[in-house]
Design an enzyme around this catalytic site. Sequence first.
Site, PDB file in Angstrom:
ATOM      1  N   CYS A 264       0.821  -1.207   0.000  1.00  0.00           N
ATOM      2  CA  CYS A 264       0.000   0.000   0.000  1.00  0.00           C
ATOM      3  C   CYS A 264       0.856   1.259   0.000  1.00  0.00           C
ATOM      4  O   CYS A 264       0.331   2.366  -0.077  1.00  0.00           O
ATOM      5  CB  CYS A 264      -0.928   0.000   1.209  1.00  0.00           C
TER       6      CYS A 264
ATOM      7  N   HIS B 269      -9.171   4.157  -1.116  1.00  0.00           N
ATOM      8  CA  HIS B 269      -7.829   3.604  -0.977  1.00  0.00           C
ATOM      9  C   HIS B 269      -7.501   2.646  -2.119  1.00  0.00           C
ATOM     10  O   HIS B 269      -7.455   1.429  -1.929  1.00  0.00           O
ATOM     11  CB  HIS B 269      -7.715   2.911   0.389  1.00  0.00           C
TER      12      HIS B 269
END
Lengths: 348, 134, 384
Positions: free
Chosen positions: C83, C332
Amino acid sequence: MIGIVGYGSHIPRYRIRVEEIAKVWGADAPAYKKGLGLNEKSVPAPDEDCATLAVSASRNALRRANIDPKQIGAVYVGSESHPYAVKPTGTIVSEALGACPFVHTADLEFACKAGTEGMFIALHLVKSGVVQYALAVGADTSQGAPGDALEFSAAAGAAAFIMGSKNLAAELLDTHCYMTDTPDFWRREHAYYPEHGGRFTGKPAYEKHLYSATSGMLEKAKLKPEDISYVIFHQPNGKFPVNAAQKLGFKEPQYKLGLLCPTLGNTYSGSSPMGLAATLDAAEADRLILLVSYGSGAGSDAFVFRTTKKLLEIRDMAPKTRKQLDEHKQYIEYGTYAKFRRKILRAE
Amino acid sequence: MAMHVARNWRETPERYRMEAAKCKKCSAIHFPARLICPECQGREFATVRLSGKGELATFTIIRVAPTGFGDLTPYAVGIVKMDEGIHVMAQIVDCNPEELKIGDRVVSQFRRINQEGKTGMILYGYKFVPDLGL
Amino acid sequence: MNEVAIIGVGMTKWGELWEKSFRDISVEAALKCLDDAGVDKVDSITVGTMSGGLFNAQEHLGSLVADYLGQRFVPATRVESACASGGLAVKTAYMEVASGISQYALAVGVEKMTDVDGGDATFALATASDYDYEAFHGITFPGLYALMAVAHMKKYGTSLEQLAQVSVKNHHNGSLNPHAQFPCAVTLDQVMTSTMVADPMRLLHCSPITDGSAAVLLVPLAVAKKMNKPYAVITGIGHASDTIALCQRKDFAKLEVVEVAAQRALKMAGKTIRDIDFAEVHDCFSIAEIMVMEALGVVESGQGGPATMNGLTALDGDFPINPSGGLKSKGHPVGATGVAQVVEAVIQLRGQAGPRQIKNARTALTQNMGGSGASSIIHILEAR
């Protein structure tokens, strides 16, 4: 001298009561409880199977035997619910114990008799001197078809025995077998649930083989029922072994230690071996134990053991069977039972 | 789930027997085993088996499960501080997850972890259960 | 070493972009960025994306983006740090420019996550953990952060209400951001009664599954000064890694990787955390924002929850965090997040953030995180 140097059992945590199953099928619970001599049965958790039960029971046996697992030369797992149709359970158990790679292993199947089959082989392999120690396990997560009478009793559990020739907890005195081809219960390849011959499973099957093996054993060992302190018969329900004991001349104090079925159910290959484990947990030293299994198809293995003082030293080194049965349990309802036993159709 | 026969098979010592590596130089225990000790850069290790006993350091209850774990929800996953001092993550089973507390004593058991579809390999390994001192 | 400035930024509207593919969104954000900078040819492209392979069955993403951006033959590199892939893309582009290898270095962060179902997306994300020793046991990312939350609550008394307040605050900010996936305010009660995912992490504590892309163009400061455009200068970068498995860290209630990366970035910029006007941080789960603000030194360990409750990190607070709405409200798309944090910082520093503009924003910090804290990349940006 050969015999048992370590033993252990494992019982899943979950239980379902006869009433809970009867409620779903509209069955007469009090009648079933009385007829089967059964109140509840063990249910394996969704992550338990024959291999995991066998490993847990064997680890308990290893604790009591207090030997290096590498010294175990043979591992036999008897079950009618081996997790794979092809691929051994014995290798999983051996690997988990740390017995690999110099070990002989085999999976056995003979309905409810597969556990004592392994014991018979293990004991005689040690006797022959081929291996120093041999492990025999009876373990099952047995299935009864939903709605069938077997659903009330088909349970899960395991018992394991490490056989050796020194530091014996119980010495083997003699064995005896009685076998014919009698089709009282079976499960075909690929079939999910077993089928049975109804009342045919009684007289010509259980009674004929188990009674014959018992009398044959006593005769061979020149013993009378009153010479035996503790007797364990295969327990497909709570009633058959009690009837057998009474007909064969045994009294309640002789069979009560090993009679687990009323609150455990029938753990198939684990059934009479678990009864033996429970008996060893509480037996006095220098007493005779008679163990007689029964497996559909059909046959019985009989064993006479004499307990030693060593037994009293080792039995507190692992969880006792009755304690697991009585103190470590959680009741579940039928919905959870159906989920645990994967009887609910889910999306792929 | 795809077939990963070799990948899972080679983890057998760790998953079946909780075998760890003990650094011969600084005695740090590593689970799973490593080729170099992050504490002292030592490269020689002895194989040790973890006792399987420890206490719960933190835990959660998984309610939305990944593929293959749907039959188990709700299930607890925790980090266990082993008696050897190292930490291991695994499921905590045979308990009511709602009643778990940090500090609970647990002990490892051999369980099914997952399976590769209906016909593939069954994957076994360690989980923890409450230590009832049976 | 060249000083490096950001001369252009761009991002797509984030959300479930059913009509758009991986290449559509990455090129769209890149074109917006190039148009913003007034540049049509670049010297290098860095694509930050976590898992084109598992989300889109497509690797070789540097070339794909370069090709469809009309930049054939340009050196294109794909970087990955779960991420934190986006933050790593910005750092890599920085190194291109600082070293003098590139004059115009484009960093694109992108993730197209909705081409697989929820189970497969969860699986793809789980590969950012220690697959054989964490994901194998049935843990999920909400679960990993829940393990940290439980440890934090035990150690410091952090409350469920404090955790929920992170989401309330970020959703408020996101409601002012037209690019956000969920530009809606939520109440404390809504957060605290939303569906439980992994105790104590509820649905509204968790960042969503998002398609999105963001891009920034980096040039030497000397070049930026001649371009007659507003720019921001990257004055600090901190990058650190930690154990891949959460359980091997010393303290589950602390993100050491963030602490280390922050110290490095602040040292490089010659600043302390008190010099920072606002931050964009990696609030993949509410607990993460609390632990990150503690690791950055915004507050003492254990004070993240109370400080959030007291409004320290609100838009009008003394240390605003996530004016963009954060991962929670903005969305996200894992590889895009780190780049979008830098985009927001630049927009704020330029004074172009509209209703969510932070007054007198001169110095910004962005913090991007990989996995359960196995990597973190921090940038410090300044208006000049």
